[in-house]
Scaffold this motif. Structure first.
Motif, mmCIF file in Angstrom:
data_model
loop_
_atom_site.group_PDB
_atom_site.id
_atom_site.type_symbol
_atom_site.label_atom_id
_atom_site.label_comp_id
_atom_site.label_asym_id
_atom_site.label_seq_id
_atom_site.Cartn_x
_atom_site.Cartn_y
_atom_site.Cartn_z
ATOM 1 N N UNK A 260 -14.648 -11.431 22.175
ATOM 2 C CA UNK A 260 -13.195 -11.244 22.206
ATOM 3 C C UNK A 260 -12.577 -11.547 20.845
ATOM 4 N N UNK A 261 -13.071 -12.569 20.166
ATOM 5 C CA UNK A 261 -12.553 -12.912 18.836
ATOM 6 C C UNK A 261 -12.883 -11.819 17.829
ATOM 7 N N UNK A 262 -14.087 -11.256 17.919
ATOM 8 C CA UNK A 262 -14.472 -10.180 17.002
ATOM 9 C C UNK A 262 -13.599 -8.942 17.201
ATOM 10 N N UNK A 263 -13.347 -8.594 18.454
ATOM 11 C CA UNK A 263 -12.521 -7.419 18.751
ATOM 12 C C UNK A 263 -11.092 -7.642 18.257
ATOM 13 N N UNK A 264 -10.562 -8.832 18.474
ATOM 14 C CA UNK A 264 -9.199 -9.138 18.021
ATOM 15 C C UNK A 264 -9.119 -9.099 16.499
ATOM 16 N N UNK A 265 -10.125 -9.647 15.845
ATOM 17 C CA UNK A 265 -10.154 -9.639 14.377
ATOM 18 C C UNK A 265 -10.212 -8.210 13.845
ATOM 19 N N UNK A 266 -10.992 -7.355 14.497
ATOM 20 C CA UNK A 266 -11.081 -5.947 14.116
ATOM 21 C C UNK A 266 -9.715 -5.275 14.208
ATOM 22 N N UNK A 267 -9.021 -5.478 15.326
ATOM 23 C CA UNK A 267 -7.718 -4.848 15.516
ATOM 24 C C UNK A 267 -6.709 -5.333 14.491
ATOM 25 N N UNK A 268 -6.725 -6.627 14.192
ATOM 26 C CA UNK A 268 -5.779 -7.176 13.222
ATOM 27 C C UNK A 268 -6.074 -6.673 11.814
ATOM 28 N N UNK A 269 -7.358 -6.621 11.459
ATOM 29 C CA UNK A 269 -7.714 -6.154 10.120
ATOM 30 C C UNK A 269 -7.352 -4.682 9.955
ATOM 31 N N UNK A 270 -7.628 -3.878 10.979
ATOM 32 C CA UNK A 270 -7.292 -2.454 10.889
ATOM 33 C C UNK A 270 -5.783 -2.261 10.754
ATOM 34 N N UNK A 271 -4.984 -3.083 11.447
ATOM 35 C CA UNK A 271 -3.537 -2.956 11.335
ATOM 36 C C UNK A 271 -3.055 -3.372 9.951
ATOM 37 N N UNK A 272 -3.655 -4.410 9.363
ATOM 38 C CA UNK A 272 -3.262 -4.805 8.004
ATOM 39 C C UNK A 272 -3.609 -3.705 7.005
ATOM 40 N N UNK A 273 -4.769 -3.093 7.171
ATOM 41 C CA UNK A 273 -5.147 -1.979 6.302
ATOM 42 C C UNK A 273 -4.200 -0.797 6.509
ATOM 43 N N UNK A 274 -3.765 -0.590 7.753
ATOM 44 C CA UNK A 274 -2.835 0.500 8.044
ATOM 45 C C UNK A 274 -1.480 0.245 7.400
ATOM 46 N N UNK A 275 -1.018 -0.993 7.444
ATOM 47 C CA UNK A 275 0.248 -1.311 6.779
ATOM 48 C C UNK A 275 0.137 -1.117 5.272
ATOM 49 N N UNK A 276 -0.996 -1.502 4.715
ATOM 50 C CA UNK A 276 -1.211 -1.289 3.277
ATOM 51 C C UNK A 276 -1.164 0.196 2.948
ATOM 52 N N UNK A 277 -1.797 1.032 3.774
ATOM 53 C CA UNK A 277 -1.781 2.478 3.549
ATOM 54 C C UNK A 277 -0.354 3.016 3.643
ATOM 55 N N UNK A 278 0.393 2.537 4.629
ATOM 56 C CA UNK A 278 1.784 2.930 4.827
ATOM 57 C C UNK A 278 2.612 2.617 3.571
ATOM 58 N N UNK A 279 2.442 1.412 3.043
ATOM 59 C CA UNK A 279 3.207 1.020 1.860
ATOM 60 C C UNK A 279 2.760 1.818 0.631
ATOM 61 N N UNK A 280 1.466 2.006 0.454
ATOM 62 C CA UNK A 280 0.962 2.761 -0.698
ATOM 63 C C UNK A 280 1.383 4.219 -0.643
ATOM 64 N N UNK A 281 1.506 4.758 0.564
ATOM 65 C CA UNK A 281 2.013 6.123 0.697
ATOM 66 C C UNK A 281 3.458 6.189 0.197
#
Length: 301
Positions: A260-281
């Motif tokens: 459960x911790x691994x899955x949660x960490x995956x979701x959080x990391x992907x969202x942070x990367x998505x926000x970074x992509x959003x800002x860089x766009x």
């Protein structure tokens, strides 16, 4: 470390900071797998008996890692214990795990993530070392996670393109391998990968991305850059006790985390990367590598 940094630097310019390749499994047919092994080499999803390997490749087509050979009726995730890169991406003592990954949140605040990762499809376990596109998110590519998922889906195709080139260059992997000895088949596969890499190096394409004129852009994909209320709340929460110009530092998972911790960490990391992509766009700082035909004369196949 220097080679890893060069690789990561190219992915960073393409909006994928921290990425070190694309991972997928490739199946190829065999004409000599015996009847007693058919249960392990075939199933109802494809015709005939096959071998399979797990492979990681780069933006330039170079193959970085390959697992040993398996009979085809095995999932991509089941090959991971024999994948050297996967082990390193999940070893707390390895620099792949401990390296800081500077990001921006959707509002442009500094965020320090940790750990390199590979792009993959949804058939792999969800953890911080493997980032896959969100299928439902792809339906809305004007939001951070949707736009980032579309980017992943585009760039992870490089590993599928590699398989297509290998099967065109080395016909047994397309028409069927005719060796009884599995070790010979594995040696043939690894030889093909070496020859493939040597061809790329001979053509000079292995250095793509090291020069500014190797890129085209910048470009933007999002029509608007409106930060939704849910993302605003998550940013406010992450920065609750921080000074205005202070970076938010993401804590690493403890050793031996739960599923459960691994899955949660995956979701959080992907969202942070998505926000970074959003800002860089919005910041117009995302680029693509030029096509081979625009870099070489005559165009390479």
């Amino acid at each position: 470390v220097e080679e890893r940094d060069d690789i990561e630097g190219v992915y960073r310019k393409m909006g994928l900071p921290g990425c070190v390749g694309s991972m997928d499994g490739v199946k190829f047919p065999s004409l000599r797998i015996p009847d007693e092994a058919r249960w392990a080499a075939q199933n109802g999803r494809y015709d005939g008996r096959k071998f399979v390997v797990n492979v990681t490749t780069l933006y330039n087509g170079m193959v970085q890692y390959s697992t040993p050979l398996f009979f085809g009726n095995i999932s991509d995730s089941a090959m991971l214990p024999w994948d050297e890169l996967n082990r390193r991406l999940n070893d707390p003592a390895d620099f792949f795990v401990n390296t800081p990954v500077p990001l921006k949140d959707a509002l442009g605040n500094d965020v320090i993530e940790h750990g390199n990762y590979v792009l993959c499809d949804g058939g792999y376990p969800k953890d911080q070392s493997k980032i896959n596109p969100g299928k439902s998110a792809l339906r809305n590519d004007q939001q951070p996670i949707g736009a980032f998922s579309a980017r992943i889906e585009t760039k992870r195709k490089e590993v599928e393109n590699l398989f297509g080139r290998l099967k065109r260059q080395f016909k047994p992997f397309s028409h069927g391998v005719e060796f009884d000895d599995v070790l010979k088949v594995e040696n043939m596969w690894r030889t093909a990968l070496v020859l493939h890499n040597l061809q790329i190096m001979e053509n000079g394409y292995d250095t793509i991305g090291q020069q500014e004129d190797d890129y085209e852009g910048p470009f933007t994909k999002l029509a608007e850059h409106v930060v939704g209320e849910d993302i605003q709340r998550s940013i406010d929460l992450a920065r609750e006790n921080l000074q205005p110009n202070e970076a938010s530092v993401v804590e690493q998972l403890q050793v031996n985390p739960t599923d459960a911790q691994r899955v949660r960490r995956h979701a959080q990391k992907r969202m942070r990367l998505a926000q970074n992509y959003f800002y860089r766009d919005w910041d117009k700082s995302i680029y693509n590598l030029k096509e081979r035909a625009n870099l070489f004369e005559p165009p390479l196949n």
